[in-house]
Motif scaffolding. Sequence first.
Motif, mmCIF file in Angstrom:
data_model
loop_
_atom_site.group_PDB
_atom_site.id
_atom_site.type_symbol
_atom_site.label_atom_id
_atom_site.label_comp_id
_atom_site.label_asym_id
_atom_site.label_seq_id
_atom_site.Cartn_x
_atom_site.Cartn_y
_atom_site.Cartn_z
ATOM 1 N N LEU A 506 29.357 2.860 -34.276
ATOM 2 C CA LEU A 506 28.589 3.513 -35.337
ATOM 3 C C LEU A 506 28.302 4.973 -34.997
ATOM 4 C CD1 LEU A 506 26.083 0.650 -36.265
ATOM 5 C CD2 LEU A 506 28.007 1.495 -37.618
ATOM 6 N N GLY A 507 28.012 5.256 -33.724
ATOM 7 C CA GLY A 507 27.776 6.635 -33.332
ATOM 8 C C GLY A 507 29.007 7.501 -33.502
ATOM 9 N N LEU A 508 30.156 7.014 -33.082
ATOM 10 C CA LEU A 508 31.393 7.775 -33.209
ATOM 11 C C LEU A 508 31.809 7.933 -34.669
ATOM 12 C CD1 LEU A 508 33.353 6.249 -30.193
ATOM 13 C CD2 LEU A 508 32.310 8.517 -30.325
ATOM 14 N N LEU A 509 31.611 6.892 -35.475
ATOM 15 C CA LEU A 509 31.930 7.003 -36.903
ATOM 16 C C LEU A 509 31.030 8.024 -37.587
ATOM 17 C CD1 LEU A 509 32.588 3.283 -37.907
ATOM 18 C CD2 LEU A 509 34.230 5.163 -37.939
ATOM 19 N N PHE A 510 29.774 8.098 -37.175
ATOM 20 C CA PHE A 510 28.873 9.094 -37.742
ATOM 21 C C PHE A 510 29.361 10.504 -37.415
ATOM 22 C CE2 PHE A 510 25.073 11.717 -38.016
ATOM 23 C CZ PHE A 510 24.482 11.253 -39.188
ATOM 24 N N ILE A 511 29.838 10.712 -36.209
ATOM 25 C CA ILE A 511 30.359 12.025 -35.818
ATOM 26 C C ILE A 511 31.578 12.389 -36.662
ATOM 27 C CG2 ILE A 511 31.470 13.284 -33.928
ATOM 28 C CD1 ILE A 511 29.707 11.682 -31.995
ATOM 29 N N VAL A 512 32.416 11.415 -36.955
ATOM 30 C CA VAL A 512 33.653 11.683 -37.695
ATOM 31 C C VAL A 512 33.395 11.857 -39.189
ATOM 32 C CG1 VAL A 512 35.870 10.676 -38.383
ATOM 33 C CG2 VAL A 512 35.129 10.538 -36.001
ATOM 34 N N LEU A 513 32.556 10.991 -39.781
ATOM 35 C CA LEU A 513 32.426 10.932 -41.235
ATOM 36 C C LEU A 513 31.322 11.815 -41.801
ATOM 37 C CD1 LEU A 513 32.914 7.079 -41.755
ATOM 38 C CD2 LEU A 513 34.605 8.890 -42.068
ATOM 39 N N TRP A 514 30.287 12.059 -41.026
ATOM 40 C CA TRP A 514 29.176 12.857 -41.542
ATOM 41 C C TRP A 514 29.561 14.334 -41.571
ATOM 42 C CZ3 TRP A 514 25.158 10.967 -43.999
ATOM 43 C CH2 TRP A 514 24.057 11.771 -44.264
ATOM 44 N N GLN A 515 29.048 15.041 -42.553
ATOM 45 C CA GLN A 515 29.372 16.456 -42.719
ATOM 46 C C GLN A 515 28.206 17.316 -42.226
ATOM 47 O OE1 GLN A 515 32.578 17.125 -43.862
ATOM 48 N NE2 GLN A 515 32.629 14.891 -43.674
ATOM 49 N N GLY A 516 28.532 18.378 -41.509
ATOM 50 C CA GLY A 516 27.503 19.280 -41.002
ATOM 51 C C GLY A 516 27.210 19.051 -39.534
ATOM 52 N N TRP A 517 26.417 19.984 -38.988
ATOM 53 C CA TRP A 517 26.107 19.916 -37.557
ATOM 54 C C TRP A 517 25.249 18.706 -37.201
ATOM 55 C CZ3 TRP A 517 28.733 22.440 -34.120
ATOM 56 C CH2 TRP A 517 29.379 23.630 -34.483
ATOM 57 N N SER A 518 24.571 18.132 -38.177
ATOM 58 C CA SER A 518 23.746 16.955 -37.892
ATOM 59 C C SER A 518 24.584 15.757 -37.480
ATOM 60 C CB SER A 518 22.885 16.600 -39.109
ATOM 61 O OG SER A 518 23.677 16.451 -40.270
ATOM 62 N N ARG A 519 25.913 15.870 -37.615
ATOM 63 C CA ARG A 519 26.775 14.777 -37.150
ATOM 64 C C ARG A 519 26.612 14.544 -35.649
ATOM 65 N NH1 ARG A 519 31.783 17.832 -38.770
ATOM 66 N NH2 ARG A 519 32.452 15.806 -39.570
ATOM 67 N N LEU A 520 26.135 15.570 -34.929
ATOM 68 C CA LEU A 520 25.963 15.408 -33.479
ATOM 69 C C LEU A 520 24.901 14.375 -33.137
ATOM 70 C CD1 LEU A 520 26.221 19.133 -32.316
ATOM 71 C CD2 LEU A 520 27.980 17.357 -32.257
ATOM 72 N N ALA A 521 24.097 13.976 -34.139
ATOM 73 C CA ALA A 521 23.123 12.910 -33.892
ATOM 74 C C ALA A 521 23.817 11.603 -33.514
ATOM 75 C CB ALA A 521 22.249 12.714 -35.130
ATOM 76 N N GLY A 522 25.108 11.488 -33.865
ATOM 77 C CA GLY A 522 25.854 10.298 -33.485
ATOM 78 C C GLY A 522 26.020 10.138 -31.984
ATOM 79 N N LEU A 523 25.783 11.211 -31.232
ATOM 80 C CA LEU A 523 25.870 11.117 -29.769
ATOM 81 C C LEU A 523 24.745 10.260 -29.188
ATOM 82 C CD1 LEU A 523 26.788 14.819 -28.902
ATOM 83 C CD2 LEU A 523 28.301 12.831 -28.833
#
Length: 704
Positions: A506-523
């Motif tokens: 789920l964290g890696l998918l959030f990094i890939v699919l989410w748009q914007g710098w907030s995608r780094l929250a997937g880390l």
Amino acid sequence: MRLTALFIETSLNQRGHLFGWVPVFLGLGIGAYFALPVEPVALDFAVIAVIAAAALASIRPLGAVLGPVAVAVVLTCAGFGLTAARSHAVAAPILGFRYYGPIEGRIVEIDRSSSDAIRLTLDQVRLDRMSPERTPARVRVSLHGDQGWINPVPGLRVMTTGHLSPPNGPVEPGDFDFRRMAWFSGLGGVGYTRNPVLALAPASEGRAGLAVDRMRTVLSRALQERVDGDAGGYAAAVMTGDRSGLSQEANDNMRASNLYHLVSISGMHMGMLAAFVFAVVRTGVALIPPLALRFSAKKIAALVALPAAAFYLALAGRDVPTERAFVMVAVMLVAVLLDRQALTLRSVAIAALIVLGFRPESLTNPGFQMSFAAVVALIFAFSRMPHPSGDRPLWKRASLPVLMLLFSSLVAGTATAPYAAAHFNRIAHYGLIANLLAVPPMGSLVMPGGVILAVLGPIGLEQPALWMIDYGSRWILFVADQVASTDGAMSAVPKPPDAVLPLMTLGLLFIVLWQGWSRLAGLVPVAVALWLWIGAERPALLIADSGALVGLMTAEGRVLSKARGDSFAAENWLENDGVMISQERASSIAGLDREGRVTRLALGGVQVVQVSGKTALAALGGCGGADVLISNVAVEQDLPCDVYDMIRLRDTGALSASVQDGALRITTVRDASGARLWHGASDSPGVLGWLFGDILAPEAPETQ
């Protein structure tokens, strides 16, 4: 207000990029169903239906910002319901006891077991003195002994005399549950025979539904007859999907060198085949000026490549990676026909929806996870690369294919490594080098050779194609052997807790699919998953479901009570511990008090005794000073200790034990697995009953 405005702006920025989340939330529902310890009942499904209906009705009122949240709820409920429906739809009888006697059935699948024995999966099963309603729909039989006659093909009706038993449970609580996989495969019994297998009816009589399977077997054997040894088995595996001709040693080498993806038909094979057919047809059209001037060469090429890929899918047996690859290739080719540009992440999402829609249980399959992880990582990585300019020097143009291969191997290997380590407890260290040496001949010799063989073979011009396939396959196997035999080629890692892979995914998918710098929250979930994995503790004591093997964790590693026997459980325990030693080596570690067929150990102040055989049990004299007695035979007398004999272990399954708060806590496979359909559970309290049982059904007051 500022946070609200930021939330709205971030949410609106996701518009146009939300389709990739559709299979994610569908998968969340599927995962939730499999994670439950109890089987849902009618009341649970009614509640889920109400939640889904309410979410569906609120999509429009919630608007563009919160509407997608309601869609996510609907998709999650749909995934849950879809998986439950599939689980009940595939229900079939499971053998309830150990059977020995005549076995008759029709061959539907041929493969090879981990012990390198040919294995037949049979349907239309008949067992001696067993009614049809109790007979398993499918059984799988490994062939041992002299089977010199055997020439099995799908559709052939055969019989033999052999042993069958119900599908085995996990070798330890929380481990891989073969019973679930067998349930969705319709497999109700597994076993072996040392007797000859006899043919009862030819495969040609009324077997039209297995025509493609028979074609696969015929083509596979034709290849193996023309290409000797493991090279022929490898060629047959990548051309037809039949892996029965590849020896266990070659399989192990391919895994150790991180080249097994070349054996399992996946996107690389499908892409190579479609690209080769597309290029040949397009070039051929271009060489005919009247045709090239009147028609689109690339559209003609796409029209030819699409059925070629579909035939390859049917021939290869429709594994999950093959299905995903075909859907993506089909989307690309249809886009060419429609003069559209295919969005690659959308094509991956479409492939995931199709696979999960037809077989939701695929979500838990390592092939599904690794295949989609690799392709999503490649798309994400290449989308972040700058486009090369057209006026590059010659040396840059010449080195670009090598650099692309290096980069793609690194990305795909990194993406699949956590899943390979979690499922197989192994990490291949030289996979990048092996792929650099093996992938080019795969794309330039083996796959083109297969296409050329299919076109020219029927007219007798097969030799050039066979030469390409032969030498390409031998080189790949040579690379696998050399890399696998190198010191340090592999290392072992311990089994992760159950939450690790879902959190990481789920964290890696959030990094890939989410748009914007907030995608780094997937880390954050990725870091939590790694922390949980690093801090994972293995059980202090493991007990096999046979009662004949125990394994105690010591400072030097897990010591096993015997050097031979129960080898499957022993090997899996050691793999899950993250060590690469043999059962014999593990049995030589100090830590157990062994006297003949009696093993003694102390854990948390509790004395545990394991005894093997009736003679040793009788000589023990009761509990033999044990608080917990483990026996591989039935204990027929009442004893003052906690007894796990053959009868009780058949019900509980394997055991694990750990010291918690100064006391010994024993966990059984039955407790860890829960009351599910594939465990034969007939009475489930349901999810609501499991969660709120004390509230919904309070204990009655004691009466005097």
